[in-house]
Design a protein around this motif. Structure first.
Motif, mmCIF file in Angstrom:
data_model
loop_
_atom_site.group_PDB
_atom_site.id
_atom_site.type_symbol
_atom_site.label_atom_id
_atom_site.label_comp_id
_atom_site.label_asym_id
_atom_site.label_seq_id
_atom_site.Cartn_x
_atom_site.Cartn_y
_atom_site.Cartn_z
ATOM 1 N N ASP A 1 0.837 -1.204 0.000
ATOM 2 C CA ASP A 1 0.000 0.000 0.000
ATOM 3 C C ASP A 1 0.874 1.258 0.000
ATOM 4 N N ILE A 2 1.929 1.231 0.789
ATOM 5 C CA ILE A 2 2.824 2.392 0.857
ATOM 6 C C ILE A 2 3.444 2.665 -0.504
ATOM 7 N N TYR A 3 3.915 1.621 -1.161
ATOM 8 C CA TYR A 3 4.560 1.777 -2.473
ATOM 9 C C TYR A 3 3.570 2.346 -3.490
ATOM 10 N N LEU A 4 2.372 1.792 -3.545
ATOM 11 C CA LEU A 4 1.385 2.287 -4.498
ATOM 12 C C LEU A 4 0.973 3.724 -4.178
ATOM 13 N N PHE A 5 0.869 4.045 -2.891
ATOM 14 C CA PHE A 5 0.530 5.411 -2.492
ATOM 15 C C PHE A 5 1.548 6.399 -3.049
ATOM 16 N N VAL A 6 2.818 6.095 -2.919
ATOM 17 C CA VAL A 6 3.872 6.993 -3.407
ATOM 18 C C VAL A 6 3.817 7.124 -4.923
ATOM 19 N N ILE A 7 3.696 6.013 -5.614
ATOM 20 C CA ILE A 7 3.711 6.053 -7.084
ATOM 21 C C ILE A 7 2.492 6.780 -7.634
ATOM 22 N N THR A 8 1.311 6.529 -7.088
ATOM 23 C CA THR A 8 0.118 7.215 -7.598
ATOM 24 C C THR A 8 0.130 8.691 -7.240
ATOM 25 N N GLY A 9 0.957 9.080 -6.284
ATOM 26 C CA GLY A 9 1.094 10.493 -5.957
ATOM 27 C C GLY A 9 1.713 11.312 -7.071
ATOM 28 N N TRP A 10 2.287 10.645 -8.063
ATOM 29 C CA TRP A 10 2.886 11.348 -9.207
ATOM 30 C C TRP A 10 1.875 11.646 -10.311
ATOM 31 N N ALA A 11 0.649 11.173 -10.164
ATOM 32 C CA ALA A 11 -0.329 11.271 -11.257
ATOM 33 C C ALA A 11 -0.537 12.703 -11.744
ATOM 34 N N GLY A 12 -0.682 13.634 -10.818
ATOM 35 C CA GLY A 12 -0.933 15.019 -11.212
ATOM 36 C C GLY A 12 0.180 15.610 -12.045
ATOM 37 N N GLN A 13 1.413 15.142 -11.839
ATOM 38 C CA GLN A 13 2.547 15.671 -12.580
ATOM 39 C C GLN A 13 2.498 15.316 -14.062
ATOM 40 N N VAL A 14 1.757 14.268 -14.402
ATOM 41 C CA VAL A 14 1.670 13.863 -15.812
ATOM 42 C C VAL A 14 0.266 14.094 -16.367
ATOM 43 N N GLY A 15 -0.543 14.853 -15.637
ATOM 44 C CA GLY A 15 -1.856 15.240 -16.141
ATOM 45 C C GLY A 15 -2.958 14.215 -15.950
ATOM 46 N N ILE A 16 -2.785 13.304 -15.011
ATOM 47 C CA ILE A 16 -3.812 12.299 -14.736
ATOM 48 C C ILE A 16 -4.561 12.701 -13.470
ATOM 49 N N ASP A 17 -5.870 12.852 -13.575
ATOM 50 C CA ASP A 17 -6.712 13.225 -12.441
ATOM 51 C C ASP A 17 -7.234 11.962 -11.764
ATOM 52 N N LEU A 18 -6.811 11.723 -10.546
ATOM 53 C CA LEU A 18 -7.198 10.504 -9.836
ATOM 54 C C LEU A 18 -8.667 10.484 -9.419
ATOM 55 N N LYS A 19 -9.363 11.596 -9.553
ATOM 56 C CA LYS A 19 -10.764 11.649 -9.122
ATOM 57 C C LYS A 19 -11.646 10.669 -9.885
ATOM 58 N N ARG A 20 -11.198 10.219 -11.028
ATOM 59 C CA ARG A 20 -12.012 9.270 -11.802
ATOM 60 C C ARG A 20 -12.045 7.895 -11.138
ATOM 61 N N TRP A 21 -11.199 7.679 -10.109
ATOM 62 C CA TRP A 21 -11.140 6.407 -9.392
ATOM 63 C C TRP A 21 -11.463 6.649 -7.917
ATOM 64 N N PRO A 22 -12.725 6.691 -7.540
ATOM 65 C CA PRO A 22 -13.111 7.054 -6.162
ATOM 66 C C PRO A 22 -12.583 6.118 -5.094
ATOM 67 N N ASN A 23 -12.534 4.822 -5.374
ATOM 68 C CA ASN A 23 -12.003 3.895 -4.369
ATOM 69 C C ASN A 23 -10.529 4.160 -4.121
ATOM 70 N N LEU A 24 -9.802 4.422 -5.185
ATOM 71 C CA LEU A 24 -8.384 4.739 -5.061
ATOM 72 C C LEU A 24 -8.190 6.027 -4.268
ATOM 73 N N CYS A 25 -9.015 7.023 -4.538
ATOM 74 C CA CYS A 25 -8.901 8.294 -3.816
ATOM 75 C C CYS A 25 -9.199 8.122 -2.331
ATOM 76 N N ALA A 26 -10.232 7.365 -2.002
ATOM 77 C CA ALA A 26 -10.577 7.142 -0.597
ATOM 78 C C ALA A 26 -9.464 6.389 0.121
ATOM 79 N N TRP A 27 -8.898 5.410 -0.569
ATOM 80 C CA TRP A 27 -7.777 4.638 -0.020
ATOM 81 C C TRP A 27 -6.577 5.556 0.223
ATOM 82 N N ARG A 28 -6.268 6.432 -0.739
ATOM 83 C CA ARG A 28 -5.144 7.361 -0.591
ATOM 84 C C ARG A 28 -5.372 8.319 0.582
ATOM 85 N N GLU A 29 -6.593 8.761 0.762
ATOM 86 C CA GLU A 29 -6.890 9.699 1.851
ATOM 87 C C GLU A 29 -6.603 9.073 3.210
ATOM 88 N N GLN A 30 -6.932 7.792 3.366
ATOM 89 C CA GLN A 30 -6.647 7.108 4.637
ATOM 90 C C GLN A 30 -5.150 7.064 4.912
#
Length: 205
Positions: free
Chosen positions: A154-183
Motif C-alpha cells: 500500500d505504501i509503495y502504491l501510495f507513493v507512485i500514484t502520488g505522481w499522477a498530477g505531474q503527468v496530467g492524470i486526475d485521480l478523481k475518476r477512481w473514487p475507491n483509489l482516492c478514498a484509499w489514498r486519503e486514509q
C-alpha cells in the motif's frame, strides 16, 4: 541503517515504512543530477546504478530497488504485519503487487522523466489509466491491497500514484483509489516522512 533518497522519489516508500516501524535509521539526500549526496559523497560508489533508493546496512552492504528494500525493512519486524509471512499464499500476493506496481506503474510514470513526444505521452498515460482501472476494481473488493490491513505494498502504491498530477492524470475518476489514498495520507508516519523530505530541499535564493 542509512536510506539514500531524493525528495518525492520512490525512495519515499521505504522512508515511510521505516517510520511506520519505528526503526532507527539515517537519511542522506541524493542530488540525482550531480550524483552527489548531501555529504559530498559520490553516489555511484553507493549504488552504481545511480538512482534511489539505496539502503546501506550497518555492515556496510547495500540493498537497492524499492520493492526489495521494502521487503527487507518489513521483514525486520514480521510481527507488525507490513509483509506477510514467507511461504504463505498472502506472501505471493504481496510479491505480485510489488511487481505490478514496479513494472506496470512505476516504470510508466518514470518514462516522463525523459523527453517524450506527444504520442509517447498519450501511450504512457493510456497504459497507466488502464492499470489504475484494474487497481480501482481491486479496491472495490477489499480495503487494502493484501489481506485486511495496511502494508508495505500500500505504501509503495501510495507513493507512485502520488505522481499522477505531474503527468496530467486526475485521480478523481477512481473514487475507491482516492478514498484509499486519503486514509494513508492521514497516517502520522506518512506526514512525518513527507515533511522531512520537503524540509531537506533548499529554499530558492
Amino acid at each position: 541503517m542509512k536510506l539514500y533518497y531524493a525528495p518525492s522519489a520512490c525512495s519515499l516508500a521505504p522512508h515511510i515504512l521505516l517510520r511506520e516501524l519505528g526503526l532507527p535509521f539515517e537519511l542522506e539526500r541524493v542530488d540525482l543530477r550531480t550524483k552527489r549526496t548531501q555529504t559530498g559523497r559520490e553516489y555511484r560508489l553507493v549504488n552504481p546504478k545511480g538512482y534511489v533508493p539505496a539502503l546501506e546496512l550497518d555492515d556496510g552492504s547495500v540493498i537497492t530497488e524499492a520493492p526489495t528494500i521494502l521487503k527487507y525493512i518489513a521483514d525486520n519486524m514480521p510481527d507488525r504485519g507490513f509483509a506477510p509471512d514467507w511461504g504463505t499464499r498472502a506472501r505471493y500476493d504481496f510479491d505480485s503487487w510489488l511487481n505490478f506496481i514496479s513494472s506496470e506503474l512505476h516504470k510508466q510514470f518514470g518514462a516522463f522523466m525523459g523527453p517524450l513526444s506527444e504520442e509517447q505521452k498519450r501511450f504512457h498515460v493510456e497504459k497507466i489509466t488502464h492499470r489504475l482501472d484494474w487497481v480501482e476494481s481491486e479496491l472495490s473488493r477489499r480495503p487494502w491491497l493484501v489481506g485486511d490491513h495496511y502494508g508495505a505494498a500500500d505504501i509503495y502504491l501510495f507513493v507512485i500514484t502520488g505522481w499522477a498530477g505531474q503527468v496530467g492524470i486526475d485521480l478523481k475518476r477512481w473514487p475507491n483509489l482516492c478514498a484509499w489514498r486519503e486514509q494513508i495520507a492521514e497516517r502520522a508516519a506518512v506526514k512525518e516522512a513527507i515533511a522531512a523530505e520537503k524540509s531537506s530541499v533548499p529554499e530558492p535564493a
